[in-house]
Design a protein around this motif. Sequence first.
Motif: not given
Length: 262
Positions: A131-135, A149-150, A154-156
């Motif tokens: 989980p990353l900060r959203a605006n 990011l999931v 090796d696939r992102i």
Amino acid sequence: MKLTFLGTGAADWDINAYRPDVFFRRNSSALVNDDLIIDPGPHIFHFARHNDMPDMFKNVKNLIVTHSHGDHFDPWTVAELCRMYGCTLWADKVCIDKLRLLVGERAASFVNFRETLINLDYKVGNYTVTPLRANHATELPDETPRIYLVQESDRILFYGCDSSWIPTISWNIIREKPVNAMVMELTCGETATYDWRIFEHNTPEMLDIMLTMFRKYNRFAPDVKYYVSHMARTLHTDHDTLVKYLEPKGVTPAYDGMTIEI
């Protein structure tokens, strides 16, 4: 890794206006493979029912949430998924508090909850989820809306609905990852140039700037593909127009039921 778009619309799509013979977007939601839902919103059972897929979610074991707005997080949907399939909800603590408040303690008792914090990696089933900060912001001051990011093997996948731009604290992590698919939001369309929603939603002009920068610095995987979702009904004209606008930019607008291989 496979991603199925269960909904690609913003909050202004009224499910009561749905007709099977007319193009329609449900509230934005996505299914990773067959076992992870991003944003268990109010329309996912409608999607399964009207696509004659009653067992679509039988393998779902985990749910992740961007934020608590009702078009992204529906407490009754979460409680029902957890009751039927024993799912775990990974989210900001604010979401479970809201769920308990709205559905009551009995329904909430079916929910296995794991609180997540931004900028940390979590092992969620077969995936590494960050989980990353959203605006973006909600009416709940303690909540931290997020983009994700999931990663599987090796696939992102990057999934970012709702969030205008990408906050620096999040970009500093994303830019080091060989992302294979970028799903960005495009709430505002060609009818919303320089719209006031730029402080929490993307416009076509903002998308252009980000795409130019991504390609200039060649940060992502060589096979990276770009998609947009979370289109507002009142801020776009029609899907075909959006396809024609985005095609020269190398971007595909998602539609409900679209499946991509990442």
